[in-house]
Design a protein around this motif. Structure first.
Motif, PDB file in Angstrom:
ATOM      1  N   ILE A  18       0.839  -1.203   0.000  1.00 45.01           N
ATOM      2  CA  ILE A  18       0.000   0.000   0.000  1.00 45.01           C
ATOM      3  C   ILE A  18       0.874   1.253   0.000  1.00 45.01           C
ATOM      4  N   GLN A  19       1.882   1.240   0.823  1.00 46.38           N
ATOM      5  CA  GLN A  19       2.771   2.401   0.903  1.00 46.38           C
ATOM      6  C   GLN A  19       3.519   2.636  -0.408  1.00 46.38           C
ATOM      7  N   ASP A  20       3.907   1.574  -1.077  1.00 42.73           N
ATOM      8  CA  ASP A  20       4.605   1.704  -2.363  1.00 42.73           C
ATOM      9  C   ASP A  20       3.667   2.190  -3.467  1.00 42.73           C
ATOM     10  N   GLN A  21       2.418   1.694  -3.451  1.00 43.59           N
ATOM     11  CA  GLN A  21       1.481   1.998  -4.526  1.00 43.59           C
ATOM     12  C   GLN A  21       0.764   3.331  -4.328  1.00 43.59           C
ATOM     13  N   GLY A  22       0.529   3.701  -3.072  1.00 42.59           N
ATOM     14  CA  GLY A  22      -0.236   4.894  -2.777  1.00 42.59           C
ATOM     15  C   GLY A  22      -1.731   4.645  -2.737  1.00 42.59           C
ATOM     16  N   TYR A  23      -2.161   3.402  -2.791  1.00 50.03           N
ATOM     17  CA  TYR A  23      -3.582   3.040  -2.680  1.00 50.03           C
ATOM     18  C   TYR A  23      -3.670   1.621  -2.138  1.00 50.03           C
ATOM     19  N   SER A  24      -4.907   1.201  -1.836  1.00 53.89           N
ATOM     20  CA  SER A  24      -5.112  -0.123  -1.256  1.00 53.89           C
ATOM     21  C   SER A  24      -6.120  -0.907  -2.093  1.00 53.89           C
ATOM     22  N   PHE A  25      -5.867  -2.193  -2.241  1.00 54.11           N
ATOM     23  CA  PHE A  25      -6.734  -3.072  -3.016  1.00 54.11           C
ATOM     24  C   PHE A  25      -6.953  -4.350  -2.236  1.00 54.11           C
ATOM     25  N   SER A  26      -8.202  -4.799  -2.162  1.00 49.73           N
ATOM     26  CA  SER A  26      -8.486  -6.063  -1.487  1.00 49.73           C
ATOM     27  C   SER A  26      -9.454  -6.878  -2.326  1.00 49.73           C
ATOM     28  N   ASN A  27      -9.354  -8.190  -2.196  1.00 51.32           N
ATOM     29  CA  ASN A  27     -10.214  -9.104  -2.950  1.00 51.32           C
ATOM     30  C   ASN A  27     -10.655 -10.228  -2.023  1.00 51.32           C
ATOM     31  N   GLY A  28     -11.910 -10.180  -1.592  1.00 54.39           N
ATOM     32  CA  GLY A  28     -12.447 -11.237  -0.746  1.00 54.39           C
ATOM     33  C   GLY A  28     -11.836 -11.294   0.631  1.00 54.39           C
ATOM     34  N   GLU A  29     -11.373 -10.163   1.170  1.00 55.85           N
ATOM     35  CA  GLU A  29     -10.755 -10.143   2.498  1.00 55.85           C
ATOM     36  C   GLU A  29     -11.755  -9.794   3.592  1.00 55.85           C
ATOM     37  N   GLN A  30     -12.651  -8.869   3.307  1.00 56.22           N
ATOM     38  CA  GLN A  30     -13.650  -8.463   4.295  1.00 56.22           C
ATOM     39  C   GLN A  30     -15.021  -9.073   3.988  1.00 56.22           C
ATOM     40  N   ASP A  31     -15.352  -9.139   2.717  1.00 52.45           N
ATOM     41  CA  ASP A  31     -16.590  -9.764   2.261  1.00 52.45           C
ATOM     42  C   ASP A  31     -16.244 -10.682   1.091  1.00 52.45           C
ATOM     43  N   SER A  32     -16.744 -11.892   1.112  1.00 55.87           N
ATOM     44  CA  SER A  32     -16.423 -12.858   0.063  1.00 55.87           C
ATOM     45  C   SER A  32     -16.862 -12.346  -1.303  1.00 55.87           C
ATOM     46  N   GLU A  33     -16.032 -12.626  -2.321  1.00 51.44           N
ATOM     47  CA  GLU A  33     -16.310 -12.285  -3.715  1.00 51.44           C
ATOM     48  C   GLU A  33     -16.572 -10.789  -3.897  1.00 51.44           C
ATOM     49  N   THR A  34     -15.835  -9.994  -3.100  1.00 50.09           N
ATOM     50  CA  THR A  34     -15.973  -8.540  -3.164  1.00 50.09           C
ATOM     51  C   THR A  34     -14.602  -7.898  -3.285  1.00 50.09           C
ATOM     52  N   ILE A  35     -14.507  -6.920  -4.181  1.00 44.15           N
ATOM     53  CA  ILE A  35     -13.277  -6.155  -4.372  1.00 44.15           C
ATOM     54  C   ILE A  35     -13.442  -4.785  -3.747  1.00 44.15           C
ATOM     55  N   GLY A  36     -12.393  -4.317  -3.072  1.00 46.42           N
ATOM     56  CA  GLY A  36     -12.367  -2.972  -2.515  1.00 46.42           C
ATOM     57  C   GLY A  36     -11.162  -2.212  -3.034  1.00 46.42           C
ATOM     58  N   ILE A  37     -11.378  -0.959  -3.396  1.00 44.14           N
ATOM     59  CA  ILE A  37     -10.309  -0.079  -3.860  1.00 44.14           C
ATOM     60  C   ILE A  37     -10.382   1.194  -3.029  1.00 44.14           C
ATOM     61  N   SER A  38      -9.280   1.587  -2.407  1.00 44.94           N
ATOM     62  CA  SER A  38      -9.293   2.751  -1.519  1.00 44.94           C
ATOM     63  C   SER A  38      -8.102   3.657  -1.780  1.00 44.94           C
ATOM     64  N   TYR A  39      -8.379   4.964  -1.716  1.00 43.63           N
ATOM     65  CA  TYR A  39      -7.340   5.988  -1.854  1.00 43.63           C
ATOM     66  C   TYR A  39      -7.379   6.909  -0.640  1.00 43.63           C
ATOM     67  N   PRO A  40      -6.225   7.472  -0.268  1.00 47.15           N
ATOM     68  CA  PRO A  40      -6.174   8.331   0.921  1.00 47.15           C
ATOM     69  C   PRO A  40      -6.764   9.712   0.674  1.00 47.15           C
ATOM     70  N   ILE A  41      -7.366  10.251   1.714  1.00 46.82           N
ATOM     71  CA  ILE A  41      -7.817  11.634   1.730  1.00 46.82           C
ATOM     72  C   ILE A  41      -6.950  12.381   2.748  1.00 46.82           C
ATOM     73  N   TYR A  42      -6.364  13.482   2.301  1.00 49.53           N
ATOM     74  CA  TYR A  42      -5.452  14.274   3.123  1.00 49.53           C
ATOM     75  C   TYR A  42      -6.135  15.543   3.610  1.00 49.53           C
ATOM     76  N   ASP A  43      -5.723  16.014   4.793  1.00 48.52           N
ATOM     77  CA  ASP A  43      -6.192  17.325   5.246  1.00 48.52           C
ATOM     78  C   ASP A  43      -5.163  18.394   4.874  1.00 48.52           C
ATOM     79  N   HIS A  44      -5.369  19.616   5.332  1.00 49.20           N
ATOM     80  CA  HIS A  44      -4.512  20.726   4.934  1.00 49.20           C
ATOM     81  C   HIS A  44      -3.085  20.598   5.456  1.00 49.20           C
ATOM     82  N   THR A  45      -2.881  19.748   6.481  1.00 51.23           N
ATOM     83  CA  THR A  45      -1.526  19.554   7.010  1.00 51.23           C
ATOM     84  C   THR A  45      -0.777  18.440   6.290  1.00 51.23           C
ATOM     85  N   GLY A  46      -1.454  17.740   5.388  1.00 51.47           N
ATOM     86  CA  GLY A  46      -0.824  16.621   4.696  1.00 51.47           C
ATOM     87  C   GLY A  46      -0.977  15.290   5.405  1.00 51.47           C
ATOM     88  N   GLN A  47      -1.796  15.256   6.447  1.00 50.98           N
ATOM     89  CA  GLN A  47      -2.053  14.011   7.152  1.00 50.98           C
ATOM     90  C   GLN A  47      -3.213  13.274   6.493  1.00 50.98           C
TER      91      GLN A  47
END
Length: 265
Positions: A183-212
């Protein structure tokens, strides 16, 4: 319901703008409770930071609302502002891809889903606002874990107990650390069947004004749909939306989604 908790919260309600300080006698009288009971509840609230106490003399001890309430109020305000800024962008993203779009934040050692725009497809996922998840489960929680300060993340991982909830649930600290590195290398997260079976999740970070990183923008859908060129299109649009939300929150950077670097705190 826990009556002790209810009684303690009733004591907090006795304070107002016109009465910022109250004595033990005043609190007991207005609450209609015995003084020993009130003293015990006040001591617990003081210990947790919900009340503070000023002692002008032996016979003049006054209670006032504590800074813990200000801290929690700030978290609620931040969450509301984040939802307000994110929702129009999430609605637009959903209209373009017609998959479920979620906003996920960290709450202690868990992740919590604080906003959702549902897909109107016949085949869709069951999720809800307020849903909590372990930080090792799914792309959104994992992304929040990955962008946490290194020391804090390791303390959380050390305490983790893994439970399988789907076919591909991560079940070891070693596998989780490997996933975090990806995740740290790619800058996003991808999951396949980890939280819900036969489900894909794609996530990107949201930053605030401080860069957190303060949230994860997540798109989820069935594995049968999120494949090939369509999956790549969804991923691009999700990233673009996360950038727009971050910009609305005051984040300015040319390196969004780049390799993770721990920010000084």
């Amino acid at each position: 319901m826990n009556q002790s908790v209810i009684k303690a919260l009733r004591l907090l309600d006795l304070f107002s703008e016109s009465e910022l300080e109250l004595t033990l006698n005043e609190i007991a009288e207005r609450a209609g409770m015995p003084k020993p009971t009130v003293f015990r509840l006040l001591s617990s609230l003081e210990h947790m930071g919900f009340l503070s106490k000023s002692k002008n003399s032996t016979h003049d001890v006054r209670y006032q609302l504590g800074l813990k309430l200000l801290e929690l109020g700030g978290l609620v305000a931040d969450s509301l502002e984040l939802r307000k800024s994110s929702l129009p962008h999430m609605q637009l993203l959903q209209s373009e891809i017609n998959e479920a779009v979620h906003l996920v934040i960290r709450d202690g050692d868990e992740a919590i889903y604080i906003e959702k725009v549902e897909s109107n497809r016949a085949l869709r996922l069951y999720t809800r606002v307020g849903r909590r998840s372990a930080l090792y489960l799914g792309s959104g929680p994992q992304l929040l874990l990955a962008y946490m300060p290194d020391k804090e993340r390791e303390e959380i991982i050390d305490k983790m107990q893994f439970h399988r909830v789907a076919e591909n649930t991560i079940m070891s600290k070693e596998d989780l650390r490997e996933k975090i590195n990806n995740i740290q290398d790619q800058g996003y997260s991808f999951s396949n069947g980890e939280q819900d079976s036969e489900t894909i999740g794609i996530s990107y970070p949201i930053y605030d004004h401080t860069g957190q990183v303060i949230a994860a923008l997540n798109v989820s859908g069935p594995t049968t749909r999120l494949q090939g060129a369509y999956k790549e299109s969804v991923q691009i649009k999700t990233k673009e939306t996360a950038v727009k939300i971050s910009n609305d929150l005051g984040f300015i950077s040319d390196s969004y989604g780049g390799k993770y670097r721990e920010k000084s705190v």
